[in-house]
Motif scaffolding. Sequence first.
Motif, mmCIF file in Angstrom:
data_model
loop_
_atom_site.group_PDB
_atom_site.id
_atom_site.type_symbol
_atom_site.label_atom_id
_atom_site.label_comp_id
_atom_site.label_asym_id
_atom_site.label_seq_id
_atom_site.Cartn_x
_atom_site.Cartn_y
_atom_site.Cartn_z
ATOM 1 N N GLY A 261 0.835 -1.202 0.000
ATOM 2 C CA GLY A 261 0.000 0.000 0.000
ATOM 3 C C GLY A 261 0.871 1.253 0.000
ATOM 4 N N ASN A 262 2.105 1.083 -0.400
ATOM 5 C CA ASN A 262 3.066 2.174 -0.261
ATOM 6 C C ASN A 262 3.171 3.003 -1.544
ATOM 7 O OD1 ASN A 262 5.537 3.653 0.198
ATOM 8 N ND2 ASN A 262 5.882 2.222 1.892
ATOM 9 N N LYS A 263 2.565 4.155 -1.483
ATOM 10 C CA LYS A 263 2.528 5.039 -2.649
ATOM 11 C C LYS A 263 3.919 5.588 -2.954
ATOM 12 C CE LYS A 263 0.348 9.363 -4.047
ATOM 13 N NZ LYS A 263 1.566 10.157 -3.843
ATOM 14 N N TYR A 264 4.640 5.889 -1.908
ATOM 15 C CA TYR A 264 5.990 6.443 -2.090
ATOM 16 C C TYR A 264 6.845 5.481 -2.925
ATOM 17 C CZ TYR A 264 10.727 7.932 -0.784
ATOM 18 O OH TYR A 264 12.043 8.320 -0.803
ATOM 19 N N LEU A 265 6.787 4.186 -2.561
ATOM 20 C CA LEU A 265 7.606 3.215 -3.289
ATOM 21 C C LEU A 265 7.106 3.019 -4.720
ATOM 22 C CD1 LEU A 265 8.120 0.336 -0.662
ATOM 23 C CD2 LEU A 265 9.870 1.857 -1.583
ATOM 24 N N ALA A 285 -1.442 -12.594 -1.548
ATOM 25 C CA ALA A 285 -2.445 -12.071 -0.611
ATOM 26 C C ALA A 285 -1.990 -10.840 0.152
ATOM 27 C CB ALA A 285 -2.889 -13.152 0.380
ATOM 28 N N SER A 286 -0.946 -10.182 -0.324
ATOM 29 C CA SER A 286 -0.415 -9.069 0.474
ATOM 30 C C SER A 286 -1.352 -7.863 0.484
ATOM 31 C CB SER A 286 0.992 -8.677 0.008
ATOM 32 O OG SER A 286 0.962 -8.101 -1.273
ATOM 33 N N ILE A 287 -2.284 -7.812 -0.467
ATOM 34 C CA ILE A 287 -3.256 -6.709 -0.406
ATOM 35 C C ILE A 287 -4.202 -6.958 0.771
ATOM 36 C CG2 ILE A 287 -5.151 -5.529 -1.602
ATOM 37 C CD1 ILE A 287 -3.652 -6.070 -4.238
ATOM 38 N N ALA A 288 -4.808 -8.148 0.768
ATOM 39 C CA ALA A 288 -5.735 -8.474 1.857
ATOM 40 C C ALA A 288 -5.031 -8.441 3.213
ATOM 41 C CB ALA A 288 -6.352 -9.850 1.600
ATOM 42 N N GLU A 289 -3.752 -8.798 3.224
ATOM 43 C CA GLU A 289 -3.029 -8.858 4.506
ATOM 44 C C GLU A 289 -2.778 -7.482 5.119
ATOM 45 O OE1 GLU A 289 0.401 -11.419 3.937
ATOM 46 O OE2 GLU A 289 -0.899 -13.139 3.573
ATOM 47 N N MET A 290 -3.098 -6.437 4.376
ATOM 48 C CA MET A 290 -2.929 -5.107 4.984
ATOM 49 C C MET A 290 -3.939 -4.901 6.112
ATOM 50 S SD MET A 290 -1.552 -2.518 2.114
ATOM 51 C CE MET A 290 -2.945 -2.464 1.034
ATOM 52 N N ALA A 302 -8.377 -2.214 1.963
ATOM 53 C CA ALA A 302 -7.051 -2.689 1.533
ATOM 54 C C ALA A 302 -6.927 -2.553 0.014
ATOM 55 C CB ALA A 302 -6.853 -4.133 1.967
ATOM 56 N N ALA A 303 -7.983 -2.947 -0.692
ATOM 57 C CA ALA A 303 -7.965 -2.843 -2.163
ATOM 58 C C ALA A 303 -7.807 -1.383 -2.583
ATOM 59 C CB ALA A 303 -9.255 -3.427 -2.740
ATOM 60 N N GLU A 304 -8.533 -0.528 -1.910
ATOM 61 C CA GLU A 304 -8.473 0.908 -2.235
ATOM 62 C C GLU A 304 -7.044 1.437 -2.047
ATOM 63 O OE1 GLU A 304 -11.226 3.167 0.141
ATOM 64 O OE2 GLU A 304 -10.138 5.040 -0.213
ATOM 65 N N ARG A 305 -6.452 1.090 -0.912
ATOM 66 C CA ARG A 305 -5.112 1.610 -0.622
ATOM 67 C C ARG A 305 -4.078 1.038 -1.585
ATOM 68 N NH1 ARG A 305 -4.314 3.265 5.619
ATOM 69 N NH2 ARG A 305 -5.464 5.156 5.186
ATOM 70 N N ALA A 306 -4.261 -0.234 -1.941
ATOM 71 C CA ALA A 306 -3.274 -0.863 -2.827
ATOM 72 C C ALA A 306 -3.329 -0.265 -4.232
ATOM 73 C CB ALA A 306 -3.512 -2.366 -2.879
ATOM 74 N N ILE A 307 -4.520 -0.081 -4.762
ATOM 75 C CA ILE A 307 -4.606 0.424 -6.141
ATOM 76 C C ILE A 307 -4.168 1.892 -6.183
ATOM 77 C CG2 ILE A 307 -7.095 1.088 -6.156
ATOM 78 C CD1 ILE A 307 -5.558 -0.682 -9.101
ATOM 79 N N LEU A 308 -4.534 2.640 -5.160
ATOM 80 C CA LEU A 308 -4.101 4.040 -5.140
ATOM 81 C C LEU A 308 -2.576 4.127 -5.052
ATOM 82 C CD1 LEU A 308 -6.759 5.734 -2.786
ATOM 83 C CD2 LEU A 308 -6.696 5.747 -5.279
ATOM 84 N N ALA A 309 -2.007 3.154 -4.347
ATOM 85 C CA ALA A 309 -0.552 3.178 -4.159
ATOM 86 C C ALA A 309 0.207 2.650 -5.366
ATOM 87 C CB ALA A 309 -0.188 2.362 -2.925
ATOM 88 N N GLY A 317 -5.496 -12.716 -3.619
ATOM 89 C CA GLY A 317 -5.968 -12.000 -2.438
ATOM 90 C C GLY A 317 -7.463 -11.773 -2.474
ATOM 91 N N ASN A 318 -8.038 -11.914 -3.678
ATOM 92 C CA ASN A 318 -9.482 -11.744 -3.845
ATOM 93 C C ASN A 318 -9.970 -10.382 -3.356
ATOM 94 O OD1 ASN A 318 -11.808 -12.673 -4.835
ATOM 95 N ND2 ASN A 318 -12.031 -14.405 -3.428
ATOM 96 N N ALA A 319 -9.067 -9.416 -3.305
ATOM 97 C CA ALA A 319 -9.464 -8.103 -2.789
ATOM 98 C C ALA A 319 -9.961 -7.214 -3.931
ATOM 99 C CB ALA A 319 -8.282 -7.447 -2.082
#
Length: 740
Positions: A261-265, A285-290, A302-309, A317-319
């Motif tokens: 979920g790291n936007k900076y990276l 599954a690292s998205i769901a694991e957030m 988690a899905a929102e944060r991952a895609i934005l990042a 992850g099925n997220a």
Amino acid sequence: MVLKSSLTITFSLVAFLGFAQKLKPVDQRVDELLAKMTLVEKIGQLNQYTSDRLATGPIAPNSNKFNDIKQGRLGSMLNVEGAKETRMVQEYAMQSRLKIPLLFGRDVIHGYRVTFPVPLAEASSWDLNAIELSARIAATEAAAAGLHWTFAPMVDISRDPRWGRVVEGAGEDPYLGSLIAKARVKGFQGKQLGDLDAVMACAKHFAAYGAAIAGRDYNSVDISERALWEIYLPPFKAAVDAGAATFMNSFNDLNGIPATGNKYLQRDILKGKWQYSGFVVSDWASIAEMVAHGYAKDKSQAAERAILAGSDMDMEGNAYISSLSNLVKLGKVPESLIDDAVRRILRKKFELGLFEDPFRFSDEKREKKVLGAQEHHKAALEAAEKSIVLLKNENQLLPLDRTMKKIAVIGPLAKSGYDMRGAWSVYWKDDHLVSLYEGLQAKLNGKAQLLYAKGCGIEDTSTAGFTEAVETARKADVVIMAVGEKWDMSGEAKSRSDIRIPGVQEELIEAVKATGKKVVVLVMAGRPLIFNYTAANADAILYTWFLGSEAGNAMANVLYGDYNPSGKLPITFPRAQGQIPIYYNYRNTGRPLTGKDMSYKSAYIDVSNKPAYAFGYGLSYTSFSMSNLQLSKKDLKTDGTLKVTFTITNTGKYSGEEVVQLYLHDLVASVARPVKELKDFQKVKLAPNESKTLTFEIDKEKLSFYNEAMHWGTEPGEFKLMIGNSSDNILLETNFVLNN
Ligand code: NOJ
């Protein structure tokens, strides 16, 4: 007749249209396809499931994979294996509305059918051509088995041998690690994606996974911005420069923000500063694991944060598939971000030629012909020989004297072919893994007698087998011992708090050594181990790691001098667990330990600061001298180049290779610099008495660093230049000055 000609016209038309399509630029084809896709179909492209074959994490509950594929709700699968199976699964994709082919990915880490040495072993070769060739062959076999994509190379730098995944990387050094990252990416991707022997590479795990606190897998990472840029990011940048088609993010958090979920990276550095055009897959599954990280309240967030990042694809992850549609509808995720991720993925599918022929990699005939080919074994043997590191050779015990007629082979790994497969090989065949014993048997071919005793198991606490081992040793002219770890004591989720040689194996060595016989110890492992008794008492030590299919043959060749060892350690070996993390490119501190006086110095009161074996260390059966160091100038201008020349001579009686290493130290700077940083190396082969003049060039790039404001550049001042055959064995040194 009429029917036949109209059919011919129809076919020609289809062929012509296909051809015309192919002529269009990929981006145009991507846009045309994207315009036809529904939101669900788009999100489907971002969704990846595993087959039931291999699970290295929780399996996400999903209805019916094949049904999802037919409905365009899946873009990729991992762990589908073989030409037949990939074809069968791809057939389902061809039943979907837009017939968008699936991508098949797998962990092809060190070979496919023919197993190569584990990556850390290969890094010990410091032979970039051999490393590239190994990835090339792995790709050739994987692509013939229906795969489009390998989740490799792992380019994580690590300074912690407790971390089980050191086995998958190239060790501790950002410079060596960057060159190896490049070689591996080039090897996997060959001339170009779309060739039938090329697979997409995946640089992982972005980023800093190797800095897991206390070496515990999946653990948090807390590092400075400086460490991130100086140590952990360079191999990723090298992978981008080499054209890596994909990136994988990571399980760890980086200073509190999960990498996934790291936007900076992902957005700022990777897709922004580095302008990366490939796509980023999440780790398993690292998205769901957030959610478990405490960074998202549920899968949807988690899905929102991952895609934005900037995570483009959701691995198992099925997220995304369960939440993104709704998030777009709610206005929390702009559809343009989904489009960007889909574009990145579709582009690769086009580049692979899958729209022309989705089954082009799934050819059982080719698979049969390519897998396990003889020339692949030959390359695996050479790679294995080059990966072995000679740590000790008292009184030149090695290479073994061929007049010795009774050879005792002792230890729990002596007859194991199975363990030679190493940590991440899943496509090997048992009969393709040669044990040490088998290798010796083939080499000696009846000319000497092999005596064998197991002595103990790898993790045994019992010494019951010692008597037999000692008796066997007594009958022999020399003893070869094979000790170390099981194949699965390193790798994912295989961190160890105690990295001494497991069980009673060192006691076994002690018991055998008490016979007075000469003892050669081969240590087989996926990480640096601690073995202080052996280091002090064995007559010779070879660190063989796990060498893959040809392990036993390579070890026999080295033991008998048919290959003169040339490996160098790509990672520091501690002598005590308490020294970890330990690495060669440390900063000096205000109280460096110089001389004998230890009082109030940066030291331990119970152990030396020195490692057991330093980064870059490794012996040969021959010896080398270096002399006549010359610089083209003593004062260098920032845009100039400094030529460094010197002579290397083989002063021993065997032909051999040396890895000549060049280190620099910026003596005074606005930020304290490491005492040594590897900046270049060359591997040279010399016959006995042969000399060569070698040249290195130093330019601005090699002298630059991140200054206080984290800007990359040089500062005028004095540098120390060191040339040696190990980070702790500098043979030539001089200083020069950089002027503005
Ligand atoms: C998790 C590992 O961290 C990653 O390296 C691997 O590629 C995936 N599992 C898929 O197996």
